[in-house]
Write a protein that holds these residues in place. Sequence first.
Motif, PDB file in Angstrom:
ATOM      1  N   MET A  21       0.832  -1.193   0.000  1.00  9.39           N
ATOM      2  CA  MET A  21       0.000   0.000   0.000  1.00  9.39           C
ATOM      3  C   MET A  21       0.873   1.250   0.000  1.00  9.39           C
ATOM      4  O   MET A  21       0.650   2.157  -0.784  1.00  9.39           O
ATOM      5  CB  MET A  21      -0.936  -0.014   1.204  1.00  9.39           C
ATOM      6  CG  MET A  21      -1.822   1.199   1.276  1.00  9.39           C
ATOM      7  SD  MET A  21      -3.160   1.110   2.450  1.00  9.39           S
ATOM      8  CE  MET A  21      -2.334   0.772   3.971  1.00  9.39           C
ATOM      9  N   ALA A  22       1.859   1.325   0.880  1.00  8.45           N
ATOM     10  CA  ALA A  22       2.739   2.489   0.922  1.00  8.45           C
ATOM     11  C   ALA A  22       3.523   2.620  -0.383  1.00  8.45           C
ATOM     12  O   ALA A  22       3.827   3.726  -0.809  1.00  8.45           O
ATOM     13  CB  ALA A  22       3.681   2.400   2.113  1.00  8.45           C
ATOM     14  N   VAL A  23       3.824   1.485  -1.012  1.00 15.98           N
ATOM     15  CA  VAL A  23       4.563   1.502  -2.275  1.00 15.98           C
ATOM     16  C   VAL A  23       3.715   2.168  -3.360  1.00 15.98           C
ATOM     17  O   VAL A  23       4.208   3.001  -4.118  1.00 15.98           O
ATOM     18  CB  VAL A  23       4.974   0.071  -2.690  1.00 15.98           C
ATOM     19  CG1 VAL A  23       5.579   0.061  -4.072  1.00 15.98           C
ATOM     20  CG2 VAL A  23       5.933  -0.525  -1.669  1.00 15.98           C
ATOM     21  N   LEU A  24       2.431   1.829  -3.418  1.00 14.00           N
ATOM     22  CA  LEU A  24       1.547   2.426  -4.423  1.00 14.00           C
ATOM     23  C   LEU A  24       1.355   3.920  -4.143  1.00 14.00           C
ATOM     24  O   LEU A  24       1.369   4.726  -5.074  1.00 14.00           O
ATOM     25  CB  LEU A  24       0.195   1.716  -4.462  1.00 14.00           C
ATOM     26  CG  LEU A  24      -0.817   2.258  -5.477  1.00 14.00           C
ATOM     27  CD1 LEU A  24      -0.233   2.321  -6.890  1.00 14.00           C
ATOM     28  CD2 LEU A  24      -2.092   1.440  -5.456  1.00 14.00           C
ATOM     29  N   THR A  25       1.213   4.291  -2.890  1.00 18.60           N
ATOM     30  CA  THR A  25       1.063   5.706  -2.547  1.00 18.60           C
ATOM     31  C   THR A  25       2.290   6.501  -2.990  1.00 18.60           C
ATOM     32  O   THR A  25       2.169   7.581  -3.568  1.00 18.60           O
ATOM     33  CB  THR A  25       0.831   5.877  -1.033  1.00 18.60           C
ATOM     34  OG1 THR A  25      -0.354   5.163  -0.665  1.00 18.60           O
ATOM     35  CG2 THR A  25       0.674   7.335  -0.659  1.00 18.60           C
ATOM     36  N   LYS A  26       3.461   5.941  -2.751  1.00 18.73           N
ATOM     37  CA  LYS A  26       4.699   6.610  -3.169  1.00 18.73           C
ATOM     38  C   LYS A  26       4.768   6.711  -4.693  1.00 18.73           C
ATOM     39  O   LYS A  26       5.152   7.747  -5.239  1.00 18.73           O
ATOM     40  CB  LYS A  26       5.914   5.851  -2.628  1.00 18.73           C
ATOM     41  CG  LYS A  26       7.215   6.562  -2.870  1.00 18.73           C
ATOM     42  CD  LYS A  26       8.359   5.883  -2.158  1.00 18.73           C
ATOM     43  CE  LYS A  26       9.618   6.692  -2.362  1.00 18.73           C
ATOM     44  NZ  LYS A  26      10.726   6.220  -1.566  1.00 18.73           N
ATOM     45  N   ARG A  27       4.368   5.646  -5.372  1.00 12.91           N
ATOM     46  CA  ARG A  27       4.367   5.666  -6.848  1.00 12.91           C
ATOM     47  C   ARG A  27       3.397   6.725  -7.376  1.00 12.91           C
ATOM     48  O   ARG A  27       3.715   7.457  -8.318  1.00 12.91           O
ATOM     49  CB  ARG A  27       3.984   4.288  -7.375  1.00 12.91           C
ATOM     50  CG  ARG A  27       3.969   4.222  -8.879  1.00 12.91           C
ATOM     51  CD  ARG A  27       3.756   2.818  -9.383  1.00 12.91           C
ATOM     52  NE  ARG A  27       3.570   2.858 -10.820  1.00 12.91           N
ATOM     53  CZ  ARG A  27       2.699   2.127 -11.477  1.00 12.91           C
ATOM     54  NH1 ARG A  27       1.949   1.257 -10.839  1.00 12.91           N
ATOM     55  NH2 ARG A  27       2.573   2.238 -12.781  1.00 12.91           N
ATOM     56  N   LEU A  28       2.219   6.806  -6.768  1.00 15.96           N
ATOM     57  CA  LEU A  28       1.239   7.816  -7.176  1.00 15.96           C
ATOM     58  C   LEU A  28       1.784   9.224  -6.949  1.00 15.96           C
ATOM     59  O   LEU A  28       1.621  10.102  -7.797  1.00 15.96           O
ATOM     60  CB  LEU A  28      -0.080   7.625  -6.406  1.00 15.96           C
ATOM     61  CG  LEU A  28      -0.896   6.397  -6.790  1.00 15.96           C
ATOM     62  CD1 LEU A  28      -1.990   6.137  -5.758  1.00 15.96           C
ATOM     63  CD2 LEU A  28      -1.485   6.546  -8.188  1.00 15.96           C
ATOM     64  N   GLN A  29       2.441   9.434  -5.812  1.00 17.80           N
ATOM     65  CA  GLN A  29       3.046  10.734  -5.505  1.00 17.80           C
ATOM     66  C   GLN A  29       4.069  11.109  -6.578  1.00 17.80           C
ATOM     67  O   GLN A  29       4.060  12.225  -7.096  1.00 17.80           O
ATOM     68  CB  GLN A  29       3.726  10.666  -4.127  1.00 17.80           C
ATOM     69  CG  GLN A  29       4.478  11.911  -3.735  1.00 17.80           C
ATOM     70  CD  GLN A  29       3.631  12.930  -3.025  1.00 17.80           C
ATOM     71  OE1 GLN A  29       2.634  12.588  -2.407  1.00 17.80           O
ATOM     72  NE2 GLN A  29       4.023  14.179  -3.101  1.00 17.80           N
ATOM     73  N   GLN A  30       4.954  10.165  -6.919  1.00 19.29           N
ATOM     74  CA  GLN A  30       5.999  10.426  -7.911  1.00 19.29           C
ATOM     75  C   GLN A  30       5.406  10.668  -9.299  1.00 19.29           C
ATOM     76  O   GLN A  30       5.929  11.454 -10.080  1.00 19.29           O
ATOM     77  CB  GLN A  30       6.981   9.257  -7.957  1.00 19.29           C
ATOM     78  CG  GLN A  30       7.832   9.158  -6.710  1.00 19.29           C
ATOM     79  CD  GLN A  30       8.644   7.869  -6.655  1.00 19.29           C
ATOM     80  OE1 GLN A  30       8.338   6.880  -7.314  1.00 19.29           O
ATOM     81  NE2 GLN A  30       9.691   7.885  -5.837  1.00 19.29           N
TER      82      GLN A  30
END
Length: 154
Positions: free
Chosen positions: A1-10
């Motif tokens: 979940m945190a990985v997807l959030t970081k990807r969305l942010q980037q």
Amino acid sequence: MAVLTKRLQQMLEPVVEALGYELVLLEFSPSTKSALLRLYIDAPGGISIDDCERVSREVAAQLDVEDPISGGYRLEVSSPGLDRPLVKPMHFQRFVGEQVRVQLLVPRDGRRRYIGWLRHAGCDGVRLQTKDGLVELAYADIERARLVPEYDRE
């Protein structure tokens, strides 16, 4: 979940910045029915509904191309509001002198929540004047922080 959030942010921060806005905070809440992707944007002159619509259209187009979220999701674009989130050191530095509500990742001296006046915001952390005295908190220890609107002040 945190990985997807970081990807969305980037993925989405450059889109928002290219439109002339700051991406203050991105929140992603997955769900089996419909996930929620919420963006808080800001600009020097403030944010209008037209600004939110403009960012929403561009972000939706980028998400359609990249397709990073499996399943359905709801996209919301909003201004930070009066109780704006403080995420980056520059946010804290901008609001020195204001009252803030801070929640820590793990308890410190048996406490996770602090309310106080933001007295200093440096490179590594902040200093709050609380009713119990001066407290120094590292950015790395802060889970979330928000301004306390004037109508909600102690």
